[in-house]
Motif scaffolding. Structure first.
Motif, mmCIF file in Angstrom:
data_model
loop_
_atom_site.group_PDB
_atom_site.id
_atom_site.type_symbol
_atom_site.label_atom_id
_atom_site.label_comp_id
_atom_site.label_asym_id
_atom_site.label_seq_id
_atom_site.Cartn_x
_atom_site.Cartn_y
_atom_site.Cartn_z
ATOM 1 N N TRP A 157 47.178 111.204 -12.971
ATOM 2 C CA TRP A 157 47.102 109.747 -12.928
ATOM 3 C C TRP A 157 46.569 109.275 -11.582
ATOM 4 O O TRP A 157 45.786 108.306 -11.510
ATOM 5 N N LEU A 158 46.981 109.945 -10.513
ATOM 6 C CA LEU A 158 46.459 109.603 -9.193
ATOM 7 C C LEU A 158 44.952 109.840 -9.137
ATOM 8 O O LEU A 158 44.212 109.046 -8.538
ATOM 9 N N THR A 159 44.501 110.915 -9.778
ATOM 10 C CA THR A 159 43.068 111.208 -9.810
ATOM 11 C C THR A 159 42.284 110.050 -10.419
ATOM 12 O O THR A 159 41.254 109.620 -9.875
ATOM 13 N N ARG A 160 42.768 109.525 -11.519
ATOM 14 C CA ARG A 160 42.076 108.408 -12.164
ATOM 15 C C ARG A 160 42.127 107.155 -11.298
ATOM 16 O O ARG A 160 41.129 106.414 -11.199
ATOM 17 N N ALA A 161 43.278 106.905 -10.681
ATOM 18 C CA ALA A 161 43.398 105.718 -9.831
ATOM 19 C C ALA A 161 42.441 105.799 -8.648
ATOM 20 O O ALA A 161 41.793 104.797 -8.286
ATOM 21 N N VAL A 162 42.320 106.964 -8.056
ATOM 22 C CA VAL A 162 41.399 107.132 -6.934
ATOM 23 C C VAL A 162 39.962 106.969 -7.410
ATOM 24 O O VAL A 162 39.123 106.363 -6.714
ATOM 25 N N GLY A 163 39.640 107.488 -8.592
ATOM 26 C CA GLY A 163 38.296 107.323 -9.126
ATOM 27 C C GLY A 163 37.935 105.864 -9.326
ATOM 28 O O GLY A 163 36.829 105.428 -8.966
ATOM 29 N N VAL A 164 38.848 105.097 -9.912
ATOM 30 C CA VAL A 164 38.588 103.658 -10.103
ATOM 31 C C VAL A 164 38.447 102.963 -8.750
ATOM 32 O O VAL A 164 37.578 102.091 -8.567
ATOM 33 N N THR A 165 39.260 103.344 -7.778
ATOM 34 C CA THR A 165 39.174 102.757 -6.440
ATOM 35 C C THR A 165 37.811 103.021 -5.816
ATOM 36 O O THR A 165 37.202 102.117 -5.215
ATOM 37 N N PHE A 166 37.301 104.233 -5.968
ATOM 38 C CA PHE A 166 35.976 104.549 -5.427
ATOM 39 C C PHE A 166 34.881 103.705 -6.094
ATOM 40 O O PHE A 166 33.941 103.253 -5.424
ATOM 41 N N LEU A 167 34.996 103.499 -7.394
ATOM 42 C CA LEU A 167 33.999 102.668 -8.077
ATOM 43 C C LEU A 167 34.032 101.239 -7.559
ATOM 44 O O LEU A 167 32.981 100.613 -7.363
ATOM 45 N N VAL A 168 35.226 100.717 -7.314
ATOM 46 C CA VAL A 168 35.346 99.372 -6.754
ATOM 47 C C VAL A 168 34.739 99.318 -5.354
ATOM 48 O O VAL A 168 34.012 98.382 -5.002
ATOM 49 N N LEU A 169 35.006 100.344 -4.543
ATOM 50 C CA LEU A 169 34.432 100.387 -3.200
ATOM 51 C C LEU A 169 32.909 100.477 -3.265
ATOM 52 O O LEU A 169 32.209 99.916 -2.408
ATOM 53 N N ALA A 221 27.215 102.818 -1.007
ATOM 54 C CA ALA A 221 27.549 102.416 -2.371
ATOM 55 C C ALA A 221 27.311 103.562 -3.347
ATOM 56 O O ALA A 221 28.143 103.837 -4.226
ATOM 57 N N GLY A 222 26.178 104.250 -3.189
ATOM 58 C CA GLY A 222 25.871 105.362 -4.081
ATOM 59 C C GLY A 222 26.867 106.497 -3.955
ATOM 60 O O GLY A 222 27.275 107.102 -4.957
ATOM 61 N N VAL A 223 27.294 106.791 -2.719
ATOM 62 C CA VAL A 223 28.256 107.874 -2.508
ATOM 63 C C VAL A 223 29.598 107.530 -3.147
ATOM 64 O O VAL A 223 30.216 108.366 -3.822
ATOM 65 N N PHE A 224 30.065 106.300 -2.960
ATOM 66 C CA PHE A 224 31.350 105.908 -3.548
ATOM 67 C C PHE A 224 31.294 105.963 -5.077
ATOM 68 O O PHE A 224 32.239 106.426 -5.727
ATOM 69 N N VAL A 225 30.195 105.496 -5.650
ATOM 70 C CA VAL A 225 30.069 105.514 -7.116
ATOM 71 C C VAL A 225 30.030 106.960 -7.617
ATOM 72 O O VAL A 225 30.691 107.303 -8.611
ATOM 73 N N LEU A 284 31.673 97.012 -3.676
ATOM 74 C CA LEU A 284 31.877 96.178 -2.488
ATOM 75 C C LEU A 284 31.070 96.641 -1.290
ATOM 76 O O LEU A 284 30.790 95.835 -0.381
ATOM 77 N N ALA A 285 30.710 97.915 -1.230
ATOM 78 C CA ALA A 285 30.092 98.479 -0.029
ATOM 79 C C ALA A 285 28.856 97.733 0.458
ATOM 80 O O ALA A 285 28.708 97.519 1.669
ATOM 81 N N PRO A 286 27.917 97.289 -0.412
ATOM 82 C CA PRO A 286 26.736 96.595 0.107
ATOM 83 C C PRO A 286 27.053 95.275 0.809
ATOM 84 O O PRO A 286 26.213 94.762 1.561
ATOM 85 N N PHE A 287 28.229 94.741 0.573
ATOM 86 C CA PHE A 287 28.561 93.417 1.120
ATOM 87 C C PHE A 287 29.680 93.474 2.163
ATOM 88 O O PHE A 287 29.964 92.469 2.819
ATOM 89 N N GLN A 288 30.324 94.617 2.309
ATOM 90 C CA GLN A 288 31.427 94.768 3.257
ATOM 91 C C GLN A 288 31.113 95.943 4.190
ATOM 92 O O GLN A 288 31.427 97.092 3.902
ATOM 93 N N HIS A 289 30.492 95.632 5.328
ATOM 94 C CA HIS A 289 30.037 96.693 6.218
ATOM 95 C C HIS A 289 31.199 97.494 6.821
ATOM 96 O O HIS A 289 31.007 98.638 7.219
#
Length: 274
Positions: A235-247, A143-147, A250-255
């Motif tokens: 724009w792709l950079t921002r979309a990927v950044g938001v995706t990483f924050l969402v991951l 979770a920390g790495v994705f954030v 979710l990471a602590p609950f989706q192994h």
């Protein structure tokens, strides 16, 4: 009365200049090297699987594998910059001299990513030990790495470095002021530092996804390529950044999002126990 049909001669195209031919050869060679690096990386990954940490690899072997991965992932996006530099230095130089100087540029670029490989090895060693000692810690590390990766994608350092990687011409002109001693090596290293500042957030997600996760490597390579060369790259950079924050949420609950942090038995690859 018979009419004469006069056909205009076809325009004669001027032969390609030696500089243009050399650039085309260099482009083809870099693509071929990147393809070969992908073949080697995929072949090694199939024998190792995906596991936590360095998967038991010693530092020299890890750096060799890391460098091969960087060639596979980075050459498609760095090739236009290397070839632009080759064209800027090529006039008045022989083909052999241009080849040597371009090789120095690429060598300096890879030197930066090899140094980052040392950092990656240290991080993977620490996370691997943490997962083995405390299996539940993997979810929070992931979770920390994705954030962190998401924040880097959306941060100011990413914008500055990506702007340079997308429009390097002004910087390349400034490089001409460098002193001749190892200039091309230093230019490659300087550009490599910009590339590192642009892409380190993308690279650290290999910690939770697995350093030998071929699908993850291919996806990250595509993102790197499109960020630097596609018109909608920012724009792709921002979309990927938001995706990483969402991951990260979710990471602590989706192994299943953390294959690279799942403790398992050492893999048996073509080089023996890892």
């Amino acid at each position: 009365m018979q009419l004469l049909h006069i056909t205009a001669p076809a325009p004669v195209r001027p032969p390609a200049s030696p500089l243009r031919r050399d650039v085309m050869v260099a482009w083809s060679l870099m693509v071929l090297i990147a393809a070969l690096a992908w073949v080697l990386t995929v072949g090694q990954a199939r024998g190792m699987g995906v596991g936590p940490g360095t998967m038991g690899l010693a530092l020299p072997l890890f750096l060799l594998l890391w460098l091969t991965m960087m060639v596979a992932m980075m050459f498609p996006s760095v090739a236009p910059v290397a070839l632009t530099w080759a064209r800027s230095i090529g006039r008045g130089s022989s083909g052999a001299a241009r080849a040597v100087r371009t090789t120095e540029f690429v060598g300096g670029y890879l030197l930066v990513w090899s140094a980052f490989g040392l950092v990656a090895y240290g991080l993977l060693t620490l996370t691997g030990e943490a997962v083995r000692d405390h299996p539940g810690a993997g979810r929070w590390i992931g979770a920390g790495v994705f954030v962190l990766a998401g924040l880097q994608q959306l941060g100011p350092l990413k914008r500055v470095c990506l702007r340079h990687c997308r429009s390097p011409m002004l910087q390349l002109l400034q490089y001409a002021r460098f002193r001749p001693w190892l200039r091309d090596l230093r230019v490659g290293a300087h550009h490599g530092l910009y590339c590192l500042g642009c892409c380190w957030g993308l690279m650290i997600v290999l910690i939770p996804l697995g350093v030998m996760n071929v699908a993850a490597m291919a996806g990250l390579a595509a993102v790197i390529f499109l960020e630097k060369l596609w018109r909608y790259g920012p724009w792709l950079t921002r979309a990927v950044g938001v995706t990483f924050l969402v991951l990260g949420v979710l990471a602590p609950f989706q192994h299943w999002l953390l294959p690279g942090l799942a403790a398992d038995e050492p893999s048996m690859g073509p080089m023996g126990p890892m």
